[in-house]
Write a protein that holds these residues in place. Structure first.
Motif, mmCIF file in Angstrom:
data_model
loop_
_atom_site.group_PDB
_atom_site.id
_atom_site.type_symbol
_atom_site.label_atom_id
_atom_site.label_comp_id
_atom_site.label_asym_id
_atom_site.label_seq_id
_atom_site.Cartn_x
_atom_site.Cartn_y
_atom_site.Cartn_z
ATOM 1 N N VAL A 12 -2.496 5.299 6.293
ATOM 2 C CA VAL A 12 -2.544 5.354 4.832
ATOM 3 C C VAL A 12 -3.108 6.706 4.411
ATOM 4 O O VAL A 12 -4.100 7.170 4.980
ATOM 5 N N ASP A 13 -2.495 7.336 3.431
ATOM 6 C CA ASP A 13 -3.027 8.580 2.880
ATOM 7 C C ASP A 13 -4.036 8.221 1.796
ATOM 8 O O ASP A 13 -3.665 7.925 0.656
ATOM 9 N N PHE A 14 -5.317 8.245 2.151
ATOM 10 C CA PHE A 14 -6.356 7.844 1.205
ATOM 11 C C PHE A 14 -6.848 9.008 0.347
ATOM 12 O O PHE A 14 -7.526 8.795 -0.662
ATOM 13 N N ASP A 15 -6.502 10.232 0.704
ATOM 14 C CA ASP A 15 -7.016 11.396 -0.017
ATOM 15 C C ASP A 15 -6.774 11.336 -1.527
ATOM 16 O O ASP A 15 -7.676 11.674 -2.308
ATOM 17 N N PRO A 16 -5.575 10.929 -1.997
ATOM 18 C CA PRO A 16 -5.373 10.871 -3.455
ATOM 19 C C PRO A 16 -6.344 9.926 -4.152
ATOM 20 O O PRO A 16 -6.740 10.177 -5.297
ATOM 21 N N TYR A 17 -6.742 8.860 -3.476
ATOM 22 C CA TYR A 17 -7.709 7.936 -4.066
ATOM 23 C C TYR A 17 -9.106 8.542 -4.064
ATOM 24 O O TYR A 17 -9.877 8.366 -5.009
ATOM 25 N N LEU A 18 -9.418 9.261 -2.994
ATOM 26 C CA LEU A 18 -10.720 9.919 -2.921
ATOM 27 C C LEU A 18 -10.870 10.934 -4.054
ATOM 28 O O LEU A 18 -11.936 11.064 -4.653
ATOM 29 N N GLU A 19 -9.787 11.640 -4.352
ATOM 30 C CA GLU A 19 -9.825 12.652 -5.408
ATOM 31 C C GLU A 19 -10.103 12.050 -6.778
ATOM 32 O O GLU A 19 -10.590 12.731 -7.680
ATOM 33 N N LYS A 20 -9.801 10.773 -6.949
ATOM 34 C CA LYS A 20 -10.000 10.121 -8.242
ATOM 35 C C LYS A 20 -11.367 9.444 -8.378
ATOM 36 O O LYS A 20 -11.687 8.894 -9.431
ATOM 37 N N ILE A 21 -12.160 9.455 -7.313
ATOM 38 C CA ILE A 21 -13.495 8.865 -7.403
ATOM 39 C C ILE A 21 -14.315 9.622 -8.443
ATOM 40 O O ILE A 21 -14.302 10.854 -8.495
ATOM 41 N N ARG A 22 -15.021 8.890 -9.268
ATOM 42 C CA ARG A 22 -15.870 9.490 -10.294
ATOM 43 C C ARG A 22 -17.338 9.308 -9.910
ATOM 44 O O ARG A 22 -17.777 8.195 -9.621
ATOM 45 N N ILE A 23 -18.077 10.413 -9.901
ATOM 46 C CA ILE A 23 -19.504 10.376 -9.598
ATOM 47 C C ILE A 23 -20.248 10.874 -10.826
ATOM 48 O O ILE A 23 -20.091 12.028 -11.229
ATOM 49 N N LEU A 24 -21.026 9.991 -11.433
ATOM 50 C CA LEU A 24 -21.680 10.304 -12.703
ATOM 51 C C LEU A 24 -23.040 10.959 -12.496
ATOM 52 O O LEU A 24 -23.671 10.790 -11.470
ATOM 53 N N LEU A 44 -9.168 2.491 -6.276
ATOM 54 C CA LEU A 44 -8.502 1.857 -5.143
ATOM 55 C C LEU A 44 -7.232 1.155 -5.606
ATOM 56 O O LEU A 44 -7.093 0.831 -6.792
ATOM 57 N N PRO A 45 -6.302 0.893 -4.678
ATOM 58 C CA PRO A 45 -5.150 0.055 -5.034
ATOM 59 C C PRO A 45 -5.625 -1.265 -5.632
ATOM 60 O O PRO A 45 -6.658 -1.807 -5.222
ATOM 61 N N ILE A 66 0.825 -1.200 0.000
ATOM 62 C CA ILE A 66 0.000 0.000 0.000
ATOM 63 C C ILE A 66 0.864 1.256 0.000
ATOM 64 O O ILE A 66 0.566 2.225 -0.686
ATOM 65 N N LEU A 67 1.956 1.257 0.742
ATOM 66 C CA LEU A 67 2.805 2.439 0.788
ATOM 67 C C LEU A 67 3.400 2.741 -0.585
ATOM 68 O O LEU A 67 3.561 3.897 -0.966
ATOM 69 N N GLU A 68 3.723 1.703 -1.359
ATOM 70 C CA GLU A 68 4.232 1.914 -2.709
ATOM 71 C C GLU A 68 3.193 2.618 -3.567
ATOM 72 O O GLU A 68 3.507 3.462 -4.397
ATOM 73 N N SER A 69 1.918 2.272 -3.349
ATOM 74 C CA SER A 69 0.854 2.850 -4.170
ATOM 75 C C SER A 69 0.559 4.294 -3.795
ATOM 76 O O SER A 69 -0.219 4.964 -4.461
ATOM 77 N N GLN A 70 1.186 4.807 -2.714
ATOM 78 C CA GLN A 70 0.980 6.192 -2.320
ATOM 79 C C GLN A 70 1.957 7.145 -3.001
ATOM 80 O O GLN A 70 1.883 8.351 -2.812
ATOM 81 N N LYS A 90 -6.977 0.815 -9.667
ATOM 82 C CA LYS A 90 -7.972 0.569 -10.708
ATOM 83 C C LYS A 90 -9.338 1.013 -10.207
ATOM 84 O O LYS A 90 -9.558 1.169 -9.001
ATOM 85 N N PHE A 91 -10.244 1.218 -11.154
ATOM 86 C CA PHE A 91 -11.591 1.647 -10.804
ATOM 87 C C PHE A 91 -12.475 0.443 -10.485
ATOM 88 O O PHE A 91 -12.416 -0.590 -11.153
ATOM 89 N N PHE A 92 -13.288 0.609 -9.443
ATOM 90 C CA PHE A 92 -14.285 -0.381 -9.065
ATOM 91 C C PHE A 92 -15.655 0.278 -9.238
ATOM 92 O O PHE A 92 -16.057 1.103 -8.412
ATOM 93 N N PRO A 93 -16.360 -0.040 -10.314
ATOM 94 C CA PRO A 93 -17.648 0.616 -10.558
ATOM 95 C C PRO A 93 -18.752 0.117 -9.634
ATOM 96 O O PRO A 93 -18.865 -1.082 -9.364
ATOM 97 N N ILE A 94 -19.526 1.048 -9.111
ATOM 98 C CA ILE A 94 -20.757 0.724 -8.395
ATOM 99 C C ILE A 94 -21.869 1.251 -9.293
ATOM 100 O O ILE A 94 -22.344 2.380 -9.147
#
Length: 214
Positions: free
Chosen positions: A202-214, A56-57, A32-36, A43-47
């Protein structure tokens, strides 16, 4: 509607006692630290039913309700199992869906619950923080778990409002600790609550910024 939102937040942010019984290995921390690093990998996980795409990683996988309950049943503390099952039952009874993801190497658990759209402000964020504190006090009374707030803040743009809180959770009887991040996000006429429980910061903020809301 506000009371419904606060009730939902209490159900979601009530700490999942599952994670306190999982062990993390050093190798999982490295993953996980490498992915930061700046070149964020994942990759994207669509809901699809909610028009949300989580980033998410790549080590995360989506869990069904049955798979998550199997993980809960594997824990050794019967009190924690009962508390978690009761929390999930109340969440489903409230009419909301919950989407669960697990980091396969560390055991980290991410939960996302869509809610009614709720454009909130700093005062509302303070009320959410108070609800979290109340919920933590209840969990502490039942289990002895300790919650140390590391950070809590509210920020907004013209289009979005975000509440974030981070806690260090200590389980004295198991000599174990983990970290919990709580987010409540409103954007593009949609709102959702998200929690992430990890064995290390874990710094999750960068992942939150990439969330896509359609």
């Amino acid at each position: 509607m506000y009371k419904k939102i606060y009730f939902l937040i209490v159900l979601l942010i009530s700490t999942s006692t599952l994670f306190s019984c999982l062990e993390a290995v050093k190798e999982s921390q490295k993953v996980i630290l490498e992915s930061q690093k700046p070149a964020l990998e994942g990759k994207f996980f669509p809901i699809e039913s909610q028009g949300i795409r989580l980033f998410l990683p790549k080590e995360f996988k989506k869990l069904t309700k049955a798979e998550y309950l199997e993980l809960v049943d594997e824990t050794e503390d019967s009190l924690n199992v009962d508390i978690e099952k009761e929390r999930l039952a109340k969440l489903y009874q409230s009419g909301h869906d919950i989407f669960l993801f697990q980091h396969t190497t560390s055991g980290s658990i991410l939960s996302l619950v869509p809610t009614e759209y709720f454009k909130f402000n700093k005062a509302d964020a303070q009320m959410l923080l108070n609800q979290i504190r109340y919920s933590h006090d209840q969990v502490n009374a039942q289990t002895g778990m300790l919650f140390n707030k590391q950070e809590a803040r509210f920020f907004e743009t013209k289009e979005a409002q975000i509440f974030k809180a981070i806690y260090k959770v200590i389980v004295p009887k198991n000599e174990f600790e983990f970290h919990k991040q709580v987010y409540f996000v409103s954007f593009n006429k949609k709102s959702f609550a998200l929690t992430l429980e990890t064995p290390f910061v874990v710094d999750f903020d960068p992942y939150l910024e990439k969330i896509r809301i359609l």
